[in-house]
Design a protein around this motif. Structure first.
Motif, PDB file in Angstrom:
ATOM      1  N   VAL A 122      35.819  42.499  55.284  1.00 12.57           N
ATOM      2  CA  VAL A 122      35.292  41.232  55.798  1.00 12.57           C
ATOM      3  C   VAL A 122      34.927  40.303  54.655  1.00 12.57           C
ATOM      4  N   ALA A 123      34.386  40.880  53.594  1.00 12.95           N
ATOM      5  CA  ALA A 123      33.909  40.079  52.468  1.00 12.95           C
ATOM      6  C   ALA A 123      34.339  40.708  51.159  1.00 12.95           C
ATOM      7  N   VAL A 124      34.458  39.855  50.153  1.00 13.98           N
ATOM      8  CA  VAL A 124      34.820  40.267  48.802  1.00 13.98           C
ATOM      9  C   VAL A 124      33.726  39.770  47.869  1.00 13.98           C
ATOM     10  N   LYS A 125      33.273  40.633  46.969  1.00 11.65           N
ATOM     11  CA  LYS A 125      32.275  40.250  45.973  1.00 11.65           C
ATOM     12  C   LYS A 125      32.864  40.524  44.600  1.00 11.65           C
ATOM     13  N   THR A 126      32.833  39.527  43.714  1.00 11.87           N
ATOM     14  CA  THR A 126      33.366  39.748  42.385  1.00 11.87           C
ATOM     15  C   THR A 126      32.254  39.839  41.358  1.00 11.87           C
ATOM     16  N   GLY A 127      32.520  40.627  40.320  1.00 10.67           N
ATOM     17  CA  GLY A 127      31.640  40.713  39.167  1.00 10.67           C
ATOM     18  C   GLY A 127      32.449  40.425  37.922  1.00 10.67           C
ATOM     19  N   MET A 128      32.377  41.301  36.945  1.00 11.04           N
ATOM     20  CA  MET A 128      33.142  41.119  35.714  1.00 11.04           C
ATOM     21  C   MET A 128      34.627  41.274  36.001  1.00 11.04           C
ATOM     22  N   LEU A 129      35.389  40.201  35.773  1.00 10.11           N
ATOM     23  CA  LEU A 129      36.830  40.239  36.041  1.00 10.11           C
ATOM     24  C   LEU A 129      37.648  40.427  34.766  1.00 10.11           C
ATOM     25  N   GLY A 130      37.131  39.993  33.654  1.00 10.10           N
ATOM     26  CA  GLY A 130      37.694  40.397  32.370  1.00 10.10           C
ATOM     27  C   GLY A 130      38.797  39.552  31.784  1.00 10.10           C
ATOM     28  N   THR A 131      39.807  39.202  32.598  1.00 11.21           N
ATOM     29  CA  THR A 131      40.947  38.453  32.074  1.00 11.21           C
ATOM     30  C   THR A 131      41.290  37.301  33.013  1.00 11.21           C
ATOM     31  N   PRO A 132      41.929  36.247  32.479  1.00 12.43           N
ATOM     32  CA  PRO A 132      42.349  35.132  33.339  1.00 12.43           C
ATOM     33  C   PRO A 132      43.316  35.580  34.427  1.00 12.43           C
ATOM     34  N   GLU A 133      44.151  36.571  34.101  1.00 14.32           N
ATOM     35  CA  GLU A 133      45.119  37.048  35.079  1.00 14.32           C
ATOM     36  C   GLU A 133      44.441  37.669  36.287  1.00 14.32           C
ATOM     37  N   VAL A 134      43.382  38.423  36.055  1.00 11.02           N
ATOM     38  CA  VAL A 134      42.655  39.037  37.169  1.00 11.02           C
ATOM     39  C   VAL A 134      41.905  37.976  37.965  1.00 11.02           C
ATOM     40  N   VAL A 135      41.340  36.976  37.289  1.00  9.91           N
ATOM     41  CA  VAL A 135      40.679  35.877  38.003  1.00  9.91           C
ATOM     42  C   VAL A 135      41.673  35.192  38.946  1.00  9.91           C
ATOM     43  N   ARG A 136      42.864  34.910  38.443  1.00  2.24           N
ATOM     44  CA  ARG A 136      43.879  34.257  39.290  1.00  2.24           C
ATOM     45  C   ARG A 136      44.325  35.174  40.420  1.00  2.24           C
ATOM     46  N   LEU A 137      44.450  36.466  40.147  1.00  2.00           N
ATOM     47  CA  LEU A 137      44.826  37.429  41.185  1.00  2.00           C
ATOM     48  C   LEU A 137      43.836  37.402  42.342  1.00  2.00           C
ATOM     49  N   VAL A 138      42.554  37.443  42.019  1.00  2.00           N
ATOM     50  CA  VAL A 138      41.521  37.439  43.057  1.00  2.00           C
ATOM     51  C   VAL A 138      41.579  36.135  43.847  1.00  2.00           C
ATOM     52  N   ALA A 139      41.762  35.026  43.156  1.00  2.00           N
ATOM     53  CA  ALA A 139      41.841  33.741  43.843  1.00  2.00           C
ATOM     54  C   ALA A 139      43.011  33.708  44.815  1.00  2.00           C
ATOM     55  N   GLU A 140      44.152  34.253  44.397  1.00  2.00           N
ATOM     56  CA  GLU A 140      45.345  34.234  45.250  1.00  2.00           C
ATOM     57  C   GLU A 140      45.245  35.189  46.426  1.00  2.00           C
ATOM     58  N   ARG A 141      44.726  36.410  46.172  1.00  2.00           N
ATOM     59  CA  ARG A 141      44.737  37.437  47.208  1.00  2.00           C
ATOM     60  C   ARG A 141      43.534  37.385  48.142  1.00  2.00           C
ATOM     61  N   CYS A 142      42.419  36.802  47.695  1.00  2.00           N
ATOM     62  CA  CYS A 142      41.186  36.870  48.474  1.00  2.00           C
ATOM     63  C   CYS A 142      40.751  35.541  49.075  1.00  2.00           C
ATOM     64  N   ALA A 143      41.489  34.472  48.812  1.00  2.00           N
ATOM     65  CA  ALA A 143      41.192  33.188  49.444  1.00  2.00           C
ATOM     66  C   ALA A 143      41.296  33.337  50.954  1.00  2.00           C
ATOM     67  N   GLY A 144      40.380  32.737  51.682  1.00  2.00           N
ATOM     68  CA  GLY A 144      40.389  32.830  53.136  1.00  2.00           C
ATOM     69  C   GLY A 144      39.464  33.895  53.684  1.00  2.00           C
ATOM     70  N   ARG A 145      38.969  34.776  52.826  1.00  2.00           N
ATOM     71  CA  ARG A 145      37.950  35.749  53.227  1.00  2.00           C
ATOM     72  C   ARG A 145      36.589  35.234  52.768  1.00  2.00           C
TER      73      ARG A 145
END
Length: 228
Positions: free
Chosen positions: A74-97
């Motif tokens: 239902v929800a996604v919580k982010t903490g340390m993501l580490g790299t720009p690639e992972v930040v973009r991954l989360v934005a792409e896959r978790c938008a809308g939640r």
């Protein structure tokens, strides 16, 4: 009745105060099922961060795919993501939640955990799709001081204690848990703040470690004789 599922996408803290450890214990305390995607392994204690090992990108992707495709959080919580690639991954896959972004850039000890490229990726990709972001004051400044109802600048708590390592993670995890239960953002924010205060009070007199001790992640007081 199944509990809501919330996934944390974050690093580990070998001292157990912050990161995935803080998130999962908070989720459990607040009645949601916690899943996790580990982005980095840190050697960390109450005195500081001594080493960081980023998890390979393809392994982060595989973890996220496994959780999203099977458990449908239902929800996604982010903490340390580490790299720009992972930040973009989360934005792409978790938008809308429901997406709670704790832009972990500086540890309680002062250790810098995000490069300028990571900060730029937060600004460009992740903050625009977040339900709410919970930077501390230093992180808020690094992000260019974004404002609005979807930004809550965290300040730890007003409990007099040095045992506050992990308060930011705990607050954002509690916020995500209450949102997953259906609370409004305002209500969830208030309840998360009250939870952090409660846990700071619970551990304010602890003497764990040689530095800034952990915010309490225990939720029951054992009766005499229950533990050896």
């Amino acid at each position: 009745m199944n509990p809501p599922v919330v996934v944390t996408i974050a690093g580990t803290d070998s001292g157990g105060a912050a990161g995935v450890a803080a998130d999962l214990t908070t989720f459990a305390a607040l009645g949601v099922h916690g899943a996790c995607v580990v982005t980095a392994v840190t050697a960390q204690d109450t005195t500081g961060v001594h080493a960081v090992h980023p998890v390979p990108y393809d392994v982060v992707v595989a973890q996220l795919d496994a959780v999203l495709d099977d458990l449908d959080p239902v929800a996604v919580k982010t903490g340390m993501l580490g790299t720009p690639e992972v930040v973009r991954l989360v934005a792409e896959r978790c938008a809308g939640r429901l997406l709670v972004v704790d832009p972990v850039m500086v540890a309680t000890s002062g250790a810098v955990l995000a490069s300028e490229a990571v900060v730029a990726a937060y600004r460009e990709h992740l903050l625009p799709v977040a339900t709410v972001a919970t930077p501390n004051e230093e992180e808020h400044a690094a992000l260019g001081r974004p404002d609005g109802p979807g930004v809550i600048v965290t300040r730890g708590g007003d409990v007099p204690t040095t045992n506050d390592h992990g308060t930011g993670c705990t607050y954002s995890a509690a916020l995500a848990a209450h949102l997953a239960h259906g609370a409004s953002l305002t209500t969830a924010a208030d309840r998360a703040a009250a939870y952090v205060t409660q846990q700071l009070v619970a551990g304010k007199d602890w003497t764990l470690g040689r530095g800034r001790g952990p915010v309490a992640h225990v939720h029951t007081t054992p009766h005499r004789g229950e533990i050896a």
